[in-house]
Design a protein around this motif. Structure first.
Motif, PDB file in Angstrom:
ATOM      1  N   GLU A 141     -11.392   6.414   0.721  1.00  0.00           N
ATOM      2  CA  GLU A 141     -10.390   6.344   1.773  1.00  0.00           C
ATOM      3  C   GLU A 141     -10.069   4.882   2.055  1.00  0.00           C
ATOM      4  O   GLU A 141     -10.967   4.040   2.109  1.00  0.00           O
ATOM      5  CB  GLU A 141     -10.906   7.012   3.048  1.00  0.00           C
ATOM      6  CG  GLU A 141     -11.051   8.508   2.921  1.00  0.00           C
ATOM      7  CD  GLU A 141     -11.520   9.157   4.208  1.00  0.00           C
ATOM      8  OE1 GLU A 141     -11.670   8.459   5.234  1.00  0.00           O
ATOM      9  OE2 GLU A 141     -11.736  10.383   4.178  1.00  0.00           O
ATOM     10  N   ARG A 142      -8.793   4.591   2.219  1.00  0.00           N
ATOM     11  CA  ARG A 142      -8.376   3.220   2.502  1.00  0.00           C
ATOM     12  C   ARG A 142      -9.069   2.692   3.753  1.00  0.00           C
ATOM     13  O   ARG A 142      -9.503   1.540   3.794  1.00  0.00           O
ATOM     14  CB  ARG A 142      -6.849   3.152   2.635  1.00  0.00           C
ATOM     15  CG  ARG A 142      -6.337   1.749   2.858  1.00  0.00           C
ATOM     16  CD  ARG A 142      -4.805   1.700   2.817  1.00  0.00           C
ATOM     17  NE  ARG A 142      -4.325   0.402   3.225  1.00  0.00           N
ATOM     18  CZ  ARG A 142      -4.308  -0.679   2.467  1.00  0.00           C
ATOM     19  NH1 ARG A 142      -4.734  -0.600   1.214  1.00  0.00           N
ATOM     20  NH2 ARG A 142      -3.855  -1.829   2.916  1.00  0.00           N
ATOM     21  N   SER A 143      -9.218   3.526   4.770  1.00  0.00           N
ATOM     22  CA  SER A 143      -9.870   3.084   6.009  1.00  0.00           C
ATOM     23  C   SER A 143     -11.319   2.656   5.746  1.00  0.00           C
ATOM     24  O   SER A 143     -11.792   1.679   6.330  1.00  0.00           O
ATOM     25  CB  SER A 143      -9.815   4.186   7.069  1.00  0.00           C
ATOM     26  OG  SER A 143     -10.483   5.346   6.617  1.00  0.00           O
ATOM     27  N   VAL A 201      -7.359   5.452  -1.864  1.00  0.00           N
ATOM     28  CA  VAL A 201      -7.184   4.370  -2.830  1.00  0.00           C
ATOM     29  C   VAL A 201      -7.553   4.925  -4.199  1.00  0.00           C
ATOM     30  O   VAL A 201      -8.544   5.644  -4.337  1.00  0.00           O
ATOM     31  CB  VAL A 201      -8.084   3.170  -2.473  1.00  0.00           C
ATOM     32  CG1 VAL A 201      -8.045   2.110  -3.569  1.00  0.00           C
ATOM     33  CG2 VAL A 201      -7.657   2.575  -1.132  1.00  0.00           C
ATOM     34  N   PRO A 256      -3.780   0.441  -3.945  1.00  0.00           N
ATOM     35  CA  PRO A 256      -4.209   0.413  -2.542  1.00  0.00           C
ATOM     36  C   PRO A 256      -3.657   1.566  -1.699  1.00  0.00           C
ATOM     37  O   PRO A 256      -4.271   1.950  -0.707  1.00  0.00           O
ATOM     38  CB  PRO A 256      -3.691  -0.932  -2.034  1.00  0.00           C
ATOM     39  CG  PRO A 256      -3.574  -1.778  -3.262  1.00  0.00           C
ATOM     40  CD  PRO A 256      -3.163  -0.819  -4.343  1.00  0.00           C
ATOM     41  N   GLY A 257      -2.536   2.139  -2.106  1.00  0.00           N
ATOM     42  CA  GLY A 257      -1.952   3.274  -1.383  1.00  0.00           C
ATOM     43  C   GLY A 257      -2.023   4.572  -2.156  1.00  0.00           C
ATOM     44  O   GLY A 257      -1.375   5.552  -1.806  1.00  0.00           O
ATOM     45  N   ILE A 271     -12.477   1.463   2.860  1.00  0.00           N
ATOM     46  CA  ILE A 271     -12.409   0.202   2.123  1.00  0.00           C
ATOM     47  C   ILE A 271     -12.071  -0.945   3.067  1.00  0.00           C
ATOM     48  O   ILE A 271     -12.664  -2.024   2.990  1.00  0.00           O
ATOM     49  CB  ILE A 271     -11.415   0.305   0.951  1.00  0.00           C
ATOM     50  CG1 ILE A 271     -12.023   1.202  -0.137  1.00  0.00           C
ATOM     51  CG2 ILE A 271     -11.082  -1.080   0.400  1.00  0.00           C
ATOM     52  CD1 ILE A 271     -11.169   1.397  -1.350  1.00  0.00           C
ATOM     53  N   LEU A 272     -11.132  -0.738   3.977  1.00  0.00           N
ATOM     54  CA  LEU A 272     -10.766  -1.807   4.913  1.00  0.00           C
ATOM     55  C   LEU A 272     -11.960  -2.229   5.763  1.00  0.00           C
ATOM     56  O   LEU A 272     -12.114  -3.416   6.074  1.00  0.00           O
ATOM     57  CB  LEU A 272      -9.593  -1.369   5.789  1.00  0.00           C
ATOM     58  CG  LEU A 272      -8.253  -1.229   5.056  1.00  0.00           C
ATOM     59  CD1 LEU A 272      -7.199  -0.642   5.985  1.00  0.00           C
ATOM     60  CD2 LEU A 272      -7.795  -2.552   4.469  1.00  0.00           C
ATOM     61  N   ALA A 276       0.812  -1.216   0.000  1.00  0.00           N
ATOM     62  CA  ALA A 276       0.000   0.000   0.000  1.00  0.00           C
ATOM     63  C   ALA A 276       0.844   1.264   0.000  1.00  0.00           C
ATOM     64  O   ALA A 276       0.403   2.305   0.470  1.00  0.00           O
ATOM     65  CB  ALA A 276      -0.943  -0.014   1.197  1.00  0.00           C
ATOM     66  N   GLY A 305      -3.691   8.116   2.349  1.00  0.00           N
ATOM     67  CA  GLY A 305      -4.833   7.354   2.840  1.00  0.00           C
ATOM     68  C   GLY A 305      -5.921   7.106   1.815  1.00  0.00           C
ATOM     69  O   GLY A 305      -6.950   6.519   2.134  1.00  0.00           O
TER      70      GLY A 305
END
Length: 156
Positions: A140-142, A90, A78-79, A144-145, A55, A88
């Motif tokens: 935001e990656r958060s 994607v 991803p990053g 998606i996670l 990422a 942060g």
């Protein structure tokens, strides 16, 4: 990913060709005339182990496929992009790589395990040759996670 080809509705997502599955469709009522002879096709792109993917900005995963008689590539960062995405985020890119003209609308969507949409983007285009769409701030990656289904990012 939803791609209404030639403004006719299709619902498409793209996993590696060897892993495609088709969904059944039931129309209730009389479809609009633009649907006549057409159906919705739903396929999902599943990035298993998304949280463990590299990422750093610029790291990517790519899937190539053929759909609607055209060659496509979906790339996820991803990053985020290098120097183009905020920390942060994607990023996503969709590439149309065929020489044939195409005019269409599309939609990219991520849903969580409850089916709630947590990220989406859409656009339309007309191209006579290679074309691409990119979104350095897709989600935001958060977010998606939190939307992973048993560790898998599902894009439709």
């Amino acid at each position: 990913l939803q791609l209404p080809y030639q403004h006719h509705p299709f619902l498409l997502s793209f996993p590696p060709i060897s892993q495609r599955t088709m969904s059944g469709i039931v129309d209730v009522g009389t479809p609009p005339s633009s649907f006549q002879g057409l159906g919705w096709e739903k396929i999902e792109v599943r990035f298993h182990g998304f949280a463990e993917m590299p990422a750093e900005p610029g790291d990517d995963e790519v899937v190539e496929f053929t759909c609607l008689g055209h060659q496509w590539s979906l790339k996820i960062y991803p990053g985020g992009y290098v120097d183009c995405s905020e920390e942060g985020m994607v990023a996503l890119c969709l590439f149309e790589m065929s020489d044939e003209p195409i005019k269409m609308k599309f939609r990219v969507s991520i849903k969580d395990s409850d089916g709630k949409e947590t990220a989406d983007a859409h656009d339309s285009f007309s191209a006579d040759d290679d074309w691409h769409w990119s979104n350095g701030y897709f989600a935001e990656r958060s977010t998606i996670l939190k939307s992973l289904v048993e560790g898998t990012l599902i894009i439709e």
